[in-house]
Design a protein around this motif. Structure first.
Motif, short mmCIF file in Angstrom:
data_model
loop_
_atom_site.label_atom_id
_atom_site.label_comp_id
_atom_site.label_asym_id
_atom_site.label_seq_id
_atom_site.Cartn_x
_atom_site.Cartn_y
_atom_site.Cartn_z
N ALA A 1 32.00 39.80 49.43
CA ALA A 1 32.59 38.96 48.41
C ALA A 1 31.89 39.24 47.07
N PRO A 2 32.53 38.95 45.95
CA PRO A 2 31.92 39.21 44.64
C PRO A 2 30.57 38.52 44.51
N THR B 1 37.45 34.87 51.70
CA THR B 1 37.90 35.80 50.66
C THR B 1 36.86 36.87 50.41
N ALA B 2 37.27 38.13 50.51
CA ALA B 2 36.36 39.25 50.35
C ALA B 2 37.13 40.55 50.50
N ILE B 3 36.46 41.65 50.22
CA ILE B 3 36.98 42.95 50.62
C ILE B 3 36.47 43.22 52.03
N THR C 1 40.00 46.70 52.29
CA THR C 1 41.25 46.01 52.01
C THR C 1 40.93 44.59 51.56
N GLN C 2 41.59 44.14 50.51
CA GLN C 2 41.29 42.83 49.93
C GLN C 2 41.96 41.72 50.73
N VAL C 3 41.18 40.70 51.04
CA VAL C 3 41.71 39.47 51.65
C VAL C 3 41.39 38.32 50.70
N THR C 4 42.43 37.62 50.29
CA THR C 4 42.26 36.48 49.39
C THR C 4 42.89 35.25 50.04
N VAL C 5 42.09 34.21 50.19
CA VAL C 5 42.55 32.97 50.79
C VAL C 5 42.56 31.90 49.71
#
Length: 121
Positions: free
Chosen positions: A40-41, A91-93, A115-119
């Motif tokens: 995650a960022p 949320t993270a790559i 792959t990006q996952v955004t919740v």
């Protein structure tokens, strides 16, 4: 060499599900353990789940136990991470990786591009 390509990421609401796939090519994939990692960022990369070459051993970090399932199909050279009951903190790559050592402490030898996952809440 093992080449890994992830797919299946995207945007999902909290409580939803996503299925990440990792397609492997190159050397005999069944010779390798595999794992899913995320970053995650502003945070360090962390191990999400791992699976042995045969699939008979698995590992999950505590925060995803009961929600995520890792599996593999050596005949199809794929590793799948089924993610249910997703939370915003997921949320993270997400990265797929492979190595000859199950749960290797040091970085795995082979990595996908992520792959990006955004919740969303």
């Amino acid at each position: 060499q093992v080449q890994l390509v992830e797919s299946g990421g995207g945007l999902v609401q909290a409580g939803g599900s996503l299925r990440l796939s990792c397609a492997a090519s190159g050397r005999t994939f069944s010779d390798y353990a595999a794992g899913w990692f995320r970053q995650a960022p502003g945070k360090e990369r962390e191990t999400v789940a791992a699976i042995s070459w045969s699939g008979n051993r698995t590992y999950y970090r505590d925060s995803v136990k009961g929600r995520f399932t890792i599996s593999r199909d050596n005949a199809k050279n794929t590793v799948v991470l089924q993610m249910n009951s997703l939370k915003t903190e997921d949320t993270a790559i997400y990265y797929c990786a492979a190595d000859r050592t199950f749960l290797k402490a040091s970085p795995y030898d082979y990595w996908g591009q992520g792959t990006q996952v955004t919740v969303s809440s």
